[in-house]
Design an enzyme around this catalytic site. Sequence first.
Site, PDB file in Angstrom:
ATOM      1  N   LYS A  90       0.661  -1.136   0.013  1.00 19.76           N
ATOM      2  CA  LYS A  90      -0.011  -0.021   0.122  1.00 19.76           C
ATOM      3  C   LYS A  90       0.850   1.310  -0.127  1.00 19.76           C
ATOM      4  CE  LYS A  90      -2.010   3.007   1.947  1.00 19.76           C
ATOM      5  NZ  LYS A  90      -2.120   4.358   1.659  1.00 19.76           N
ATOM      6  N   GLU A  99       8.768   1.562  11.557  1.00 16.68           N
ATOM      7  CA  GLU A  99       9.663   2.481  11.498  1.00 16.68           C
ATOM      8  C   GLU A  99       8.919   3.879  11.629  1.00 16.68           C
ATOM      9  OE1 GLU A  99      11.796   5.193  10.695  1.00 16.68           O
ATOM     10  OE2 GLU A  99      11.959   4.594   8.733  1.00 16.68           O
ATOM     11  N   CYS A 121      13.219  10.619   8.196  1.00 13.84           N
ATOM     12  CA  CYS A 121      12.963  10.276   9.602  1.00 13.84           C
ATOM     13  C   CYS A 121      14.416  10.116  10.163  1.00 13.84           C
ATOM     14  CB  CYS A 121      12.375   8.809   9.801  1.00 13.84           C
ATOM     15  SG  CYS A 121      13.434   7.913   8.760  1.00 13.84           S
ATOM     16  N   GLU A 142       8.668  16.425  16.057  1.00 13.56           N
ATOM     17  CA  GLU A 142       9.035  16.191  14.738  1.00 13.56           C
ATOM     18  C   GLU A 142       8.398  17.210  13.804  1.00 13.56           C
ATOM     19  OE1 GLU A 142      10.233  12.250  12.067  1.00 13.56           O
ATOM     20  OE2 GLU A 142       8.290  12.328  12.774  1.00 13.56           O
TER      21      GLU A 142
END
Length: 492
Positions: free
Chosen positions: A189, A264, A298, A395
Amino acid sequence: MEADAIEAPTVTNGPAATHFIDGEWRSSRSGASFASLDPASGTAIGDVGAGDAHDVDAAVRAARAAFDERRWLAMPAPQRARIMFAIADGIEAALDQLAVNEVRENGMPLRLARATISNGAQAFRYFGGWIGKIHGQTGEMAAGDAFHAYTLKEPMGVAALIVPWNGPFMMACHKVAPALAAGCTVVLKPAEDTSLNTLHLARIATEAGVPAGVLNLVTGLGSVAGAALVEHPDVDKVSFTGSTPVGRQIVQASAGNFKRLSLELGGKSPVIVLDDADLDMAVPAIVAGIMTNSGQACVAGSRLYAQRGIYDRLIQAVSDAASRMVVGNGLDEATQMGPVISQKQLDRVLSYIDTGVAEGAELATGGKRCGDTGFFVEPTILSRAPADARVVREEIFGPVLSAMPFDDLDWAIRQANDTRYGLAGAVYTTSLDKAHRVARSVRAGNVWINCHSVQDFWLPFGGYKESGWGRERGAQGLDAFMETKSVVARLY
């Protein structure tokens, strides 16, 4: 300039036929679709099928049938390895077009797109090399030699692979390759913002010889297609890369059949620079560590702690380098930084910058939108940000670096670890003992000394704390798609 449409693979049944299920291209059962936008212009480049639970169910059923019928596992290991290598060859043969597609859909500079597509090909070569080398163990039993015992390594079954938009083709390869090497069948996906280029991976894999049903793909919104995939009772494994809040939702949704998970997730990576650092080496690495892919990484080094003796000089050098970066359309070879992915992300990044200044940070450079077309943000450096500021704690996922001075290394290490994340960190120093002291002390899954984000497929990749569960790449990345079975036989 209007964005060119991304040429989709040959489809069989109408517009937005972006689901690849059991070896054929299909439209959404509902007929619904949405537009994919070029972030450099905001214009549409293609239609994406809006898959829902019906489309997901068809894909999972196809993957389950392919697994149960051993369409992939029944092939001899050398044949499966050759197919994996052929996928890598197919990616490299189409590298230039795939890289252009990646720029149009993600916005990254063409140079970076070429590198990520090539890296995706390397994933299939690395994990293809594991096929034929997967084995269990045998050993003596305490019960005596009347028993023979051994272990088997077996694929988990149907793997749902959900990839993010910040490196869409490469990330898809990083998940599909180990899943296939382990013997799983797959439902992939892609992120809704970056679905079109990933379709070509299904085409290349099929042309290389992957049987129907082994690799399936469903496009759609994460809240609809992604949620249906995670909740599906016939999915055995979920591998997800994305935000920590979505990762938390996946943990809850997977509880129905105790799916195995690899997550992750987010990061807020610290960068510690000591006053003995080689600044000629450190400055370009620090800038690249936060500005690459417009900070949408990330592992981006978004928190900078610099020893007070060099702080002002370092911030000036980093700000000068950031302000000189060429920001523009990624298809221009001169571009060093492209746009962020969407209007939503643009608004998010600019809001964080405004909040950072309001909370006491000094704006050293950048801080504004670039132009009025597309989703461009200036490379931004915030100096002397308070430790409790949101730009330090949360973040941002944009080209924004928050910098703070320090006197005592122990204080800097405590600040580096004072976060709910633990994905990566970096230290710059010419002192060998201090370098390894920081590397051992920073609680993160990846630490770099005098460099940033230098990776290899044999090195496991993942995070501590709220940066995720498990590891990708390397032997651990392969093992994440396998179960271990113990077998004991009485001989006499």
